[in-house]
Every structure is written in C-alpha cells, then in structure tokens.
Design a protein around this motif. Sequence first.
Motif, PDB file in Angstrom:
ATOM      1  N   GLN A 282      91.360  12.555 -49.764  1.00 33.83           N
ATOM      2  CA  GLN A 282      92.360  11.943 -50.646  1.00 33.83           C
ATOM      3  C   GLN A 282      91.690  11.376 -51.891  1.00 33.83           C
ATOM      4  O   GLN A 282      92.267  11.373 -52.965  1.00 33.83           O
ATOM      5  N   ARG A 283      90.464  10.901 -51.734  1.00 36.14           N
ATOM      6  CA  ARG A 283      89.760  10.305 -52.876  1.00 36.14           C
ATOM      7  C   ARG A 283      89.089  11.371 -53.737  1.00 36.14           C
ATOM      8  O   ARG A 283      89.200  11.361 -54.951  1.00 36.14           O
ATOM      9  N   TYR A 284      88.419  12.335 -53.109  1.00 37.50           N
ATOM     10  CA  TYR A 284      87.589  13.273 -53.884  1.00 37.50           C
ATOM     11  C   TYR A 284      88.264  14.622 -54.174  1.00 37.50           C
ATOM     12  O   TYR A 284      87.869  15.334 -55.089  1.00 37.50           O
ATOM     13  N   GLN A 285      89.232  14.998 -53.358  1.00 40.73           N
ATOM     14  CA  GLN A 285      89.987  16.249 -53.538  1.00 40.73           C
ATOM     15  C   GLN A 285      89.103  17.483 -53.757  1.00 40.73           C
ATOM     16  O   GLN A 285      89.283  18.256 -54.697  1.00 40.73           O
ATOM     17  N   CYS A 286      88.114  17.603 -52.898  1.00 35.18           N
ATOM     18  CA  CYS A 286      87.239  18.781 -52.938  1.00 35.18           C
ATOM     19  C   CYS A 286      86.884  19.144 -51.494  1.00 35.18           C
ATOM     20  O   CYS A 286      87.289  18.442 -50.570  1.00 35.18           O
TER      21      CYS A 286
ATOM     22  N   HIS B  43      82.068  24.500 -57.769  1.00 36.21           N
ATOM     23  CA  HIS B  43      82.985  23.401 -57.447  1.00 36.21           C
ATOM     24  C   HIS B  43      82.193  22.297 -56.752  1.00 36.21           C
ATOM     25  O   HIS B  43      81.133  22.559 -56.205  1.00 36.21           O
ATOM     26  N   GLN B  44      82.798  21.104 -56.729  1.00 32.71           N
ATOM     27  CA  GLN B  44      82.148  20.039 -55.968  1.00 32.71           C
ATOM     28  C   GLN B  44      82.333  20.290 -54.466  1.00 32.71           C
ATOM     29  O   GLN B  44      83.449  20.577 -54.011  1.00 32.71           O
ATOM     30  N   VAL B  45      81.231  20.236 -53.736  1.00 32.72           N
ATOM     31  CA  VAL B  45      81.293  20.287 -52.270  1.00 32.72           C
ATOM     32  C   VAL B  45      80.524  19.065 -51.768  1.00 32.72           C
ATOM     33  O   VAL B  45      79.385  18.838 -52.171  1.00 32.72           O
TER      34      VAL B  45
END
Length: 283
Positions: A158-162, A249-251
């Motif tokens: 919910q905070r990082y969406q990745c 993408h951020q992982v």
Amino acid sequence: MANTPKVRKCLFPAAGYGTRFLPATKAMPKEMLPIVNKPLIQYGVEEALEAGITQIGFIVGRGKRAIADHFDTSYELEHQIKGTSKEKYLDDIREVIDKCDFLLMRQREMLGLGHAILTGEPMIGNEAFAVVLADDLCAAPTEKDDMRALGQLAKLYQRYQCSIIAIEEVPMEDTASYGIISGELIADGIYQVHDMVEKPKPENAPSNMAIIGRYILTPEIFSYLRKTKPGANGEIQITDALKLMAKEHQVLAVKFKGRRFDCGSVEGFIEATNYYYENVYKN
Ligand code: G1P
C-alpha cells in the motif's frame, strides 16, 4: 486513503510432485500434508485471508483434486457432524470457504515456478497480486498485533506500490537451495533489489539473503516472464523474471517478522510439526 490499491488475489502454485515425501505423496498432493491437523495449503490460504485477500487461485498439476475438494463443502461430513462436539474441528476451514472464492487452473507442463505463475495470468488480469508457496510455512510473529509474512508484505505494498518479495538470512552454505538477492538498504529491513540469482553455489551468491515463498507482484511481471528463458534446473524461474523487472521497475525485498519453516524438507516439516503442536494446537 480511499484509493489505496489493495491486493485482492493470490496464486498458489501447487503442481510439484513432493518427491522428498514419497511414498506419502504418491497419491496425495504434497500441499495436503498436515502440520498437526491442518494441511499445509490451508495455513497458506489462512495467511492470505489475514492479509485481506479473498480470491484464491490454485495452479495445479494432475493428481491434485484433493485440493479442490478440501476447499469445498463436504455435505456428508457436515450432515454427520452437525450438532456434535466435533463440529468445532471444522470452524477454520468453514471460515475460509465462506470468505474466499477459489479458482483452479491446470499447469499442463511442469516448466518451473515462473511458468506456473504465468499460467495464472487469466485469473489475475491487470492488477497486483500475491504468490504463496505453501511449503514455506510462516508462523505468526510473537508480537501479538503483527500479521504473518504475507500481511506484512501487503501492508508495505500500500505504501510502495511495487513488487515486494520476502527474504530471510540463511547460512551461506545453503544458498544453492534458494533465490538469493542483493540490494541497498532503504529503510528498516527493506532493500531495493539490484541483483538476484536462482540457487547459486555459495561462491557465486551475491549475499546470504534468501527469497522465501511470499511475493507481491505487479502485473508487468507477466511480460517479463514471457521474455524469461529457462534458467536453473532448465526451468522458467520467477527469480530471473524479477531480475529483469528490477532493471526497469522498483522491486523491494523485506525481512519479514516471524518464523519460517521449510516444509519442503523432512527436517523442516518435523520442526514445524513440533512448533505448531506446542505453540498453536495446544493453545
Ligand atoms: C522457490 C524459488 C526460490 C525461493 C524458494 C523459497 O524454489 O524458486 O527462489 O528461494 O522457492 O522456498 P523451490 O524451493 O521451489 O525450489
């Protein structure tokens, strides 16, 4: 926040043969092996439900019908047990059956974990989803308010969406049993993933931080899976697809709270049985 994206779906790859538990797994899916009185896969589904997920997709191979039956009502049993003192034994399974929807897909060829997840694409569509490998059994943390591993990941989503994967430090000599990551620490216990390798020998491992079978994946993963060539063991590996994804993408990788048991090994299975008997079943 009204628009906070929520993870609603979870895939359970369950196509493996469970050869380490033969002959117990000859005619019975390994995911149905019980830890005390509950099959491994039910613990996983309960963990997903705790994380707020109610749409459950099983990716199964041949010979796994017991999984579908387990998550369905057994009319004869309900009839026999109704009004007796034994009814309480069905409380937990009735709850998951009432609250969740179940879908089943057959993986026709056993081409690896990445391929199993790709098989689940029609059940997911274009939204972030979870993956649980039921033979990693994650116990509740000792702090009373904390959820199990998947709930911790779903909260971070919910905070990082990745995409977010669960990790744990393992002895260096065990790296060849896991996907191993390396990354940069960006917050308490949270790493931005730079590299990942599936089942490296200790001398080739980028660290001792091992991937545990809990993932939140954004739907872009499917296009990376389609590009992924067979890797370790000649199989299409989710680790390789995530590595491609991490370039664009951020992982994130998260050291989750709570104990994990490797119930894919006989030793881990026995440890989990003793732990659950003492700490869960008897309470
Ligand atoms: C799978 C993954 C691996 C991960 C492991 C966790 O391997 O491919 O990256 O570390 O689950 O249990 P498997 O144990 O299915 O060979």
